[in-house]
Design a protein around this motif. Structure first.
Motif, PDB file in Angstrom:
ATOM      1  N   ILE A 156      26.314  43.018  38.546  1.00  0.00           N
ATOM      2  CA  ILE A 156      27.128  41.961  37.924  1.00  0.00           C
ATOM      3  C   ILE A 156      27.863  41.210  39.027  1.00  0.00           C
ATOM      4  CG2 ILE A 156      29.029  41.497  36.327  1.00  0.00           C
ATOM      5  CD1 ILE A 156      28.227  44.052  34.820  1.00  0.00           C
ATOM      6  N   LEU A 157      27.620  39.917  39.061  1.00  0.00           N
ATOM      7  CA  LEU A 157      28.254  39.087  40.092  1.00  0.00           C
ATOM      8  C   LEU A 157      29.476  38.420  39.468  1.00  0.00           C
ATOM      9  CD1 LEU A 157      26.175  36.470  42.149  1.00  0.00           C
ATOM     10  CD2 LEU A 157      28.630  36.814  42.195  1.00  0.00           C
ATOM     11  N   GLY A 158      30.642  38.958  39.762  1.00  0.00           N
ATOM     12  CA  GLY A 158      31.871  38.452  39.141  1.00  0.00           C
ATOM     13  C   GLY A 158      32.331  39.406  38.063  1.00  0.00           C
ATOM     14  N   MET A 159      33.332  40.226  38.393  1.00  0.00           N
ATOM     15  CA  MET A 159      33.745  41.287  37.453  1.00  0.00           C
ATOM     16  C   MET A 159      35.106  40.961  36.836  1.00  0.00           C
ATOM     17  SD  MET A 159      32.210  43.906  36.336  1.00  0.00           S
ATOM     18  CE  MET A 159      31.937  45.681  36.319  1.00  0.00           C
ATOM     19  N   GLY A 160      35.204  39.747  36.284  1.00  0.00           N
ATOM     20  CA  GLY A 160      36.399  39.383  35.501  1.00  0.00           C
ATOM     21  C   GLY A 160      36.225  39.916  34.087  1.00  0.00           C
ATOM     22  N   ARG A 161      36.859  39.230  33.145  1.00  0.00           N
ATOM     23  CA  ARG A 161      36.823  39.713  31.759  1.00  0.00           C
ATOM     24  C   ARG A 161      35.394  39.777  31.223  1.00  0.00           C
ATOM     25  NH1 ARG A 161      40.646  35.592  31.682  1.00  0.00           N
ATOM     26  NH2 ARG A 161      42.799  36.302  31.558  1.00  0.00           N
TER      27      ARG A 161
END
Ligand code: 8YV
Length: 328
Positions: free
Chosen positions: A155-160
């Motif tokens: 996962i590229l970008g582990m925000g919400r």
């Protein structure tokens, strides 16, 4: 500023209940049709109101902010991403910008899983066989896809949204990996079963599926460029429900055509709806018209967030979802 005097222009049609509430609360100008407003109409709207309610389709650049005059005080965006608005330029001119975070998280994560399944299990190909009456019956080796359980998802970008994808992928039995500007707290990593990769290159080279879930900012533009796409395993799949600009679409198209990547699921494109035409001819690609957050519930919640932001501003306070340039 008393709310009854606040003049609000909304650039797109919004859910009916939201528009009705807008009418009750503000001196609002709503659209009759739902076409994208052109640049001149947007500038005229900006000159005529205190609050402009924008959507993804409205690009607001520095020149437009200059042309707006000094009446406009708030741009309240219907949507989480604000990469179509010059947020720093707005701030310099004393114009606040707000967005609608959180409400699209679960829906976008659902669509990410839908795209992963569609590509890996060849769902559109199966549908096409049925719709064209080409099904001659079950066969042991027909329409074979891949099993998600046990596959490595990066996962590229582990925000919400990234975390919501991780929860789903974990439940599917996938091995979850991620790259993010900041590593998550270890308790969060543990609950998601997620492994952090400081090096995006190293993660990309080892994943079976990569999901783009980071926002588009100057530092994420073409993060998946030709060089990095070439690091992917030839049997890997790339899925994007975030913003098209994060991937070099032409390089991706070339690689898909040459069989250097096994497949892609794309809900967003580098140039809006001007899609690389060659993508449309590929069997190993599933394309969607930016519908990741398109649920009835999500759109109403987005509208309610806009209402809350504008009403709070009308009552003399900062909108709760104000976007500060340093947050981007
Ligand atoms: C919305 C999105 O549909 O929230 C976002 O940033 O990308 C979308 O899913 C869109 O922004 C509505 O304006």
């Amino acid at each position: 500023m008393p709310s009854q005097r606040l003049s609000v222009v909304v650039t797109r049609r919004l859910p009916e209940s939201v528009e009705e509430r807008m009418k009750e609360l503000f001196d609002v100008t709503l659209r009759v049709d739902d076409s994208k407003m052109d640049r001149d109409s947007l500038i005229a709207a900006m000159q005529s109101c205190d609050v402009l309610v924008t959507a993804l389709s409205d690009s607001i650049d520095t020149d437009m902010l200059d042309a707006a005059g000094d009446r406009l005080k708030l741009i309240s965006n219907f949507g989480a991403g604000v990469d179509h608005i010059d947020v720093s330029g707005a701030r310099q001119r004393g114009i606040l910008v707000s967005n609608t975070p959180d409400v699209a998280t679960e829906d976008t994560a659902d669509m990410t899983m839908a795209l992963i399944l569609a590509v890996v299990r060849r769902i559109p190909e199966g549908l096409a066989v049925m719709q064209s009456d080409r099904w001659t019956g079950w066969a042991p080796t027909a329409m074979l896809g891949g099993r998600l359980a046990g596959r490595n998802l990066g996962i590229l970008g582990m925000g919400r949204i990234g975390q919501a994808v991780a929860r789903r992928a974990h439940a599917f039995g996938m091995q979850v990996h991620y790259h993010n500007r900041k590593q998550l707290r270890s308790e969060t990593e543990q609950s998601l079963g997620a492994t952090y990769w400081e090096s995006l290159d190293q993660m990309v080279a080892r994943m079976d599926i990569i999901s783009v879930n980071c926002p588009h900012t100057p530092s994420t533009f073409h993060l998946m460029n030709a060089r990095r796409l070439k690091l992917m395993k030839p049997d890997a799949v790339l899925v994007n429900t975030s913003r098209g600009e994060v991937i070099d679409e032409n390089a991706l198209t070339r690689m898909l055509r040459n069989g250097e990547i096994s497949g892609a699921g794309l809900d967003v494109f580098e140039n809006g709806n001007q899609i690389n035409p060659r993508l449309k001819d590929l069997d190993n690609v599933v394309l969607l018209p930016h519908m990741g957050s398109a649920t009835v519930e999500g759109r109403i919640e987005m509208g309610e967030k806009v209402l809350l932001n504008v009403k709070t501003f009308a009552d003399g306070h900062r909108p709760p979802d104000q976007v500060i340039p340093s947050m981007l």
